[in-house]
Design a protein around this motif. Structure first.
Motif, PDB file in Angstrom:
ATOM      1  N   GLU A 259       0.852  -1.183   0.000  1.00 50.84           N
ATOM      2  CA  GLU A 259       0.000   0.000   0.000  1.00 50.84           C
ATOM      3  C   GLU A 259       0.888   1.233   0.000  1.00 50.84           C
ATOM      4  OE1 GLU A 259      -0.799   0.393   4.790  1.00 50.84           O
ATOM      5  OE2 GLU A 259      -2.231  -0.735   3.554  1.00 50.84           O
ATOM      6  N   PRO A 260       0.342   2.412  -0.329  1.00 45.69           N
ATOM      7  CA  PRO A 260       1.170   3.618  -0.435  1.00 45.69           C
ATOM      8  C   PRO A 260       2.004   3.921   0.803  1.00 45.69           C
ATOM      9  CG  PRO A 260      -0.964   4.017  -1.421  1.00 45.69           C
ATOM     10  CD  PRO A 260      -1.053   2.661  -0.783  1.00 45.69           C
ATOM     11  N   ALA A 261       1.487   3.632   1.989  1.00 49.08           N
ATOM     12  CA  ALA A 261       2.253   3.914   3.204  1.00 49.08           C
ATOM     13  C   ALA A 261       3.570   3.159   3.239  1.00 49.08           C
ATOM     14  CB  ALA A 261       1.420   3.565   4.438  1.00 49.08           C
ATOM     15  N   ASP A 262       3.631   2.021   2.544  1.00 47.41           N
ATOM     16  CA  ASP A 262       4.839   1.197   2.545  1.00 47.41           C
ATOM     17  C   ASP A 262       5.963   1.792   1.699  1.00 47.41           C
ATOM     18  OD1 ASP A 262       3.518  -0.699   4.133  1.00 47.41           O
ATOM     19  OD2 ASP A 262       2.753  -1.773   2.371  1.00 47.41           O
ATOM     20  N   LEU A 263       5.679   2.841   0.935  1.00 45.05           N
ATOM     21  CA  LEU A 263       6.716   3.476   0.122  1.00 45.05           C
ATOM     22  C   LEU A 263       7.696   4.286   0.971  1.00 45.05           C
ATOM     23  CD1 LEU A 263       4.460   4.722  -2.820  1.00 45.05           C
ATOM     24  CD2 LEU A 263       6.196   2.921  -2.973  1.00 45.05           C
ATOM     25  N   ALA A 264       7.317   4.642   2.172  1.00 44.09           N
ATOM     26  CA  ALA A 264       8.199   5.407   3.052  1.00 44.09           C
ATOM     27  C   ALA A 264       9.461   4.612   3.352  1.00 44.09           C
ATOM     28  CB  ALA A 264       7.472   5.754   4.347  1.00 44.09           C
ATOM     29  N   GLY A 265      10.606   5.265   3.232  1.00 44.36           N
ATOM     30  CA  GLY A 265      11.883   4.629   3.515  1.00 44.36           C
ATOM     31  C   GLY A 265      12.411   3.761   2.393  1.00 44.36           C
ATOM     32  N   ARG A 266      11.711   3.723   1.257  1.00 46.25           N
ATOM     33  CA  ARG A 266      12.118   2.854   0.152  1.00 46.25           C
ATOM     34  C   ARG A 266      12.852   3.629  -0.934  1.00 46.25           C
ATOM     35  NH1 ARG A 266      10.031  -2.205   0.855  1.00 46.25           N
ATOM     36  NH2 ARG A 266       8.879  -2.285   2.835  1.00 46.25           N
TER      37      ARG A 266
ATOM     38  N   LYS B   7       2.697  11.326  -7.542  1.00 43.62           N
ATOM     39  CA  LYS B   7       3.075  11.777  -6.202  1.00 43.62           C
ATOM     40  C   LYS B   7       1.992  12.665  -5.605  1.00 43.62           C
ATOM     41  CE  LYS B   7       7.894  11.832  -7.587  1.00 43.62           C
ATOM     42  NZ  LYS B   7       8.886  12.733  -8.194  1.00 43.62           N
ATOM     43  N   GLY B   8       1.474  13.587  -6.424  1.00 40.24           N
ATOM     44  CA  GLY B   8       0.470  14.500  -5.916  1.00 40.24           C
ATOM     45  C   GLY B   8      -0.794  13.797  -5.463  1.00 40.24           C
ATOM     46  N   ILE B   9      -1.255  12.843  -6.254  1.00 41.12           N
ATOM     47  CA  ILE B   9      -2.453  12.093  -5.885  1.00 41.12           C
ATOM     48  C   ILE B   9      -2.212  11.291  -4.614  1.00 41.12           C
ATOM     49  CG2 ILE B   9      -3.973  10.199  -6.606  1.00 41.12           C
ATOM     50  CD1 ILE B   9      -3.587  11.257  -9.504  1.00 41.12           C
ATOM     51  N   LEU B  10      -1.044  10.658  -4.521  1.00 42.20           N
ATOM     52  CA  LEU B  10      -0.725   9.890  -3.316  1.00 42.20           C
ATOM     53  C   LEU B  10      -0.584  10.807  -2.101  1.00 42.20           C
ATOM     54  CD1 LEU B  10       1.865   7.289  -4.685  1.00 42.20           C
ATOM     55  CD2 LEU B  10      -0.551   6.911  -4.151  1.00 42.20           C
ATOM     56  N   MET B  11      -0.069  12.019  -2.318  1.00 39.79           N
ATOM     57  CA  MET B  11       0.051  12.978  -1.217  1.00 39.79           C
ATOM     58  C   MET B  11      -1.326  13.427  -0.739  1.00 39.79           C
ATOM     59  SD  MET B  11       3.259  15.183  -2.742  1.00 39.79           S
ATOM     60  CE  MET B  11       3.375  16.419  -1.441  1.00 39.79           C
ATOM     61  N   ASP B  12      -2.220  13.700  -1.689  1.00 42.17           N
ATOM     62  CA  ASP B  12      -3.555  14.171  -1.340  1.00 42.17           C
ATOM     63  C   ASP B  12      -4.386  13.094  -0.654  1.00 42.17           C
ATOM     64  OD1 ASP B  12      -3.198  16.716  -2.290  1.00 42.17           O
ATOM     65  OD2 ASP B  12      -4.372  16.447  -4.124  1.00 42.17           O
ATOM     66  N   GLU B  13      -4.238  11.855  -1.097  1.00 41.71           N
ATOM     67  CA  GLU B  13      -5.190  10.826  -0.694  1.00 41.71           C
ATOM     68  C   GLU B  13      -4.607   9.729   0.199  1.00 41.71           C
ATOM     69  OE1 GLU B  13      -7.656   9.516  -3.908  1.00 41.71           O
ATOM     70  OE2 GLU B  13      -8.423  11.571  -4.068  1.00 41.71           O
TER      71      GLU B  13
ATOM     72  N   LEU C  95     -10.186   2.612  -9.448  1.00 40.96           N
ATOM     73  CA  LEU C  95      -9.642   3.689  -8.624  1.00 40.96           C
ATOM     74  C   LEU C  95      -9.554   4.990  -9.412  1.00 40.96           C
ATOM     75  CD1 LEU C  95      -6.744   1.791  -6.823  1.00 40.96           C
ATOM     76  CD2 LEU C  95      -8.962   2.433  -5.862  1.00 40.96           C
ATOM     77  N   GLU C  96      -9.099   4.886 -10.661  1.00 44.58           N
ATOM     78  CA  GLU C  96      -8.955   6.078 -11.486  1.00 44.58           C
ATOM     79  C   GLU C  96     -10.318   6.664 -11.855  1.00 44.58           C
ATOM     80  OE1 GLU C  96      -4.612   4.921 -13.433  1.00 44.58           O
ATOM     81  OE2 GLU C  96      -6.439   4.596 -14.614  1.00 44.58           O
TER      82      GLU C  96
ATOM     83  N   ASP D 148     -13.054   6.357 -10.070  1.00 42.03           N
ATOM     84  CA  ASP D 148     -13.583   6.954  -8.845  1.00 42.03           C
ATOM     85  C   ASP D 148     -12.914   8.297  -8.573  1.00 42.03           C
ATOM     86  OD1 ASP D 148     -15.013   6.828  -6.160  1.00 42.03           O
ATOM     87  OD2 ASP D 148     -12.926   6.902  -5.504  1.00 42.03           O
ATOM     88  N   TYR D 149     -11.605   8.367  -8.782  1.00 36.15           N
ATOM     89  CA  TYR D 149     -10.879   9.625  -8.594  1.00 36.15           C
ATOM     90  C   TYR D 149     -11.464  10.714  -9.498  1.00 36.15           C
ATOM     91  CZ  TYR D 149      -7.059  13.003  -9.078  1.00 36.15           C
ATOM     92  OH  TYR D 149      -6.309  14.164  -9.144  1.00 36.15           O
ATOM     93  N   HIS D 150     -11.744  10.361 -10.745  1.00 33.91           N
ATOM     94  CA  HIS D 150     -12.305  11.336 -11.682  1.00 33.91           C
ATOM     95  C   HIS D 150     -13.711  11.762 -11.266  1.00 33.91           C
ATOM     96  CE1 HIS D 150     -14.602  12.426 -15.375  1.00 33.91           C
ATOM     97  NE2 HIS D 150     -13.561  13.214 -15.532  1.00 33.91           N
ATOM     98  N   ARG D 151     -14.522  10.810 -10.840  1.00 35.10           N
ATOM     99  CA  ARG D 151     -15.883  11.159 -10.422  1.00 35.10           C
ATOM    100  C   ARG D 151     -15.869  12.104  -9.221  1.00 35.10           C
ATOM    101  NH1 ARG D 151     -16.667   5.422 -11.147  1.00 35.10           N
ATOM    102  NH2 ARG D 151     -17.765   5.012 -13.110  1.00 35.10           N
ATOM    103  N   ARG D 152     -14.948  11.869  -8.298  1.00 37.64           N
ATOM    104  CA  ARG D 152     -14.902  12.690  -7.083  1.00 37.64           C
ATOM    105  C   ARG D 152     -14.300  14.066  -7.308  1.00 37.64           C
ATOM    106  NH1 ARG D 152     -11.425  11.225  -3.866  1.00 37.64           N
ATOM    107  NH2 ARG D 152     -10.511   9.342  -4.796  1.00 37.64           N
ATOM    108  N   THR D 153     -13.299  14.127  -8.180  1.00 38.85           N
ATOM    109  CA  THR D 153     -12.539  15.364  -8.331  1.00 38.85           C
ATOM    110  C   THR D 153     -12.835  16.127  -9.617  1.00 38.85           C
ATOM    111  OG1 THR D 153     -10.668  14.310  -9.476  1.00 38.85           O
ATOM    112  CG2 THR D 153     -10.637  14.301  -7.042  1.00 38.85           C
TER     113      THR D 153
END
Length: 332
Positions: free
Chosen positions: A98-105, A122-128, A210-211, A213-218
């Motif tokens: 999951e995205p949280a696992d990218l820390a320290g990698r 990066k921006g999408i992962l930062m926002d969400e 996911l993509e 849903d992202y478009h529908r929401r944003t």
């Protein structure tokens, strides 16, 4: 403008095909349209002033030049747009689930830190997902062929982000497959994934829902590239920007009408199985225009891209949409 000759450089997309085959052109101008083997080849030509008057250019490349001072100005034409949950790849032995696992990698990126697909991902992962690029290590190199970082653009990045260059002779594809990097942000699918290597996979394997849903929401369909023109050329020919904009818009509409025809001429224009099902599905989500050009229809998407550039330390200040495009086209 009968005595004006222009050379346009862009990739051959469905959105630009009509410019290449002569279905449309810039009104009143002798127009030559050229492409190249790769998009960075086009970008380098226009940035170095090598024979292109108007050209497709990555939005992040343009913004870096804009801050440094450039003889180019962007037109609100966006021939390349791609959703980006699909562009994050991981080594399956890295333990990243999951995205949280990218820390320290250690993460690879093609050509520069913050190319267009990387900025959006990066921006999408930062926002969400509370992703923070400074928590990871970054390696810049060639995807399938060893290459140094691009030498035709500036490479700004925050001082607190650890960025190095791939070892000589190594590719990001091989390093992902071998586990030398834990993840890869890439616009192109790495060969190891295409080959079905068990060592590499997408972070979001089922990315389409996911993509969507992202478009529908944003309401955002990420913009990768814009079109730029020489400022001196537009100053000498004040109505040229509008003519170029109209030509690209017409080319885009030719492609859109071809897809609309698929809904009536079932599987006649394409032999790819279930093409019509995809067109019908997309029509539900994009009923009017899949790829709108102009400022008004894209203001939120553009403003988000500018915010991402600033948040990721790629620009020194927060640019506003009306500052970065040709003034005569701000009413589009």
């Amino acid at each position: 403008m009968d005595d004006l000759a222009l050379t346009i450089g862009c990739f051959r997309y469905d959105t630009t095909q009509a410019l290449f085959d002569g279905t449309t052109s810039v009104q009143g101008v002798d127009t030559t349209v050229e492409t190249a083997a790769t998009l960075p080849d086009i970008f380098e030509r226009v940035i170095r002033g090598s024979g292109l008057d108007i050209a497709e250019l990555g939005l992040t490349f343009y913004l870096r030049l804009l801050e440094a001072g450039t003889p180019l100005i962007a037109l609100p034409v966006f021939p390349n747009r791609v959703f980006r949950h699909s562009c994050v790849y991981v080594n399956t032995g890295s333990g990243i689930a999951e995205p949280a696992d990218l820390a320290g990698r250690t993460i690879g990126e093609f050509g520069t830190y913050g190319q267009d697909s990387g900025v959006w991902a990066k921006g999408i992962l930062m926002d969400e997902h509370d992703f923070r690029p400074e928590r990871s290590r970054w390696i810049i190199g060639g995807l399938e062929h060893p290459s140094p970082p691009f030498d035709f653009i500036p490479h700004p990045h925050p001082a607190n982000v650890d960025i190095t260059t791939a070892p000589a002779g190594r590719t990001l594809n091989d390093m992902l497959d071998s586990g030398e990097i834990d993840a890869l942000f890439s616009a192109n699918v790495p060969q190891c994934v295409l080959d079905g290597s068990p060592n590499a996979a997408r972070l979001f394997p089922d990315f389409e829902p996911l993509e969507r849903d992202y478009h529908r929401r944003t309401g955002i369909f990420p913009i990768m590239h814009t079109v730029v023109a020489r400022r001196d050329l537009l100053a000498t020919h004040p109505d040229l920007a509008r003519r170029v904009y109209d030509a690209f818009t017409t080319a885009k509409n030719v492609a859109a009408n071809r897809y609309r025809a698929h809904r009536r001429l079932y599987q006649v224009q394409s032999m790819v199985p279930w093409t019509n099902a995809l067109v019908e599905h997309n029509h539900e989500q994009f009923p009017d225009d899949w790829w709108p050009y102009g400022i008004s229809a894209n203001r939120k998407t553009l403003d988000t891209a500018l915010r991402y550039h600033y948040d990721q330390g790629l620009t020194q200040r927060r640019w506003q949409v009306d500052e970065v495009f040709e003034p005569t086209l701000l009413n589009t």
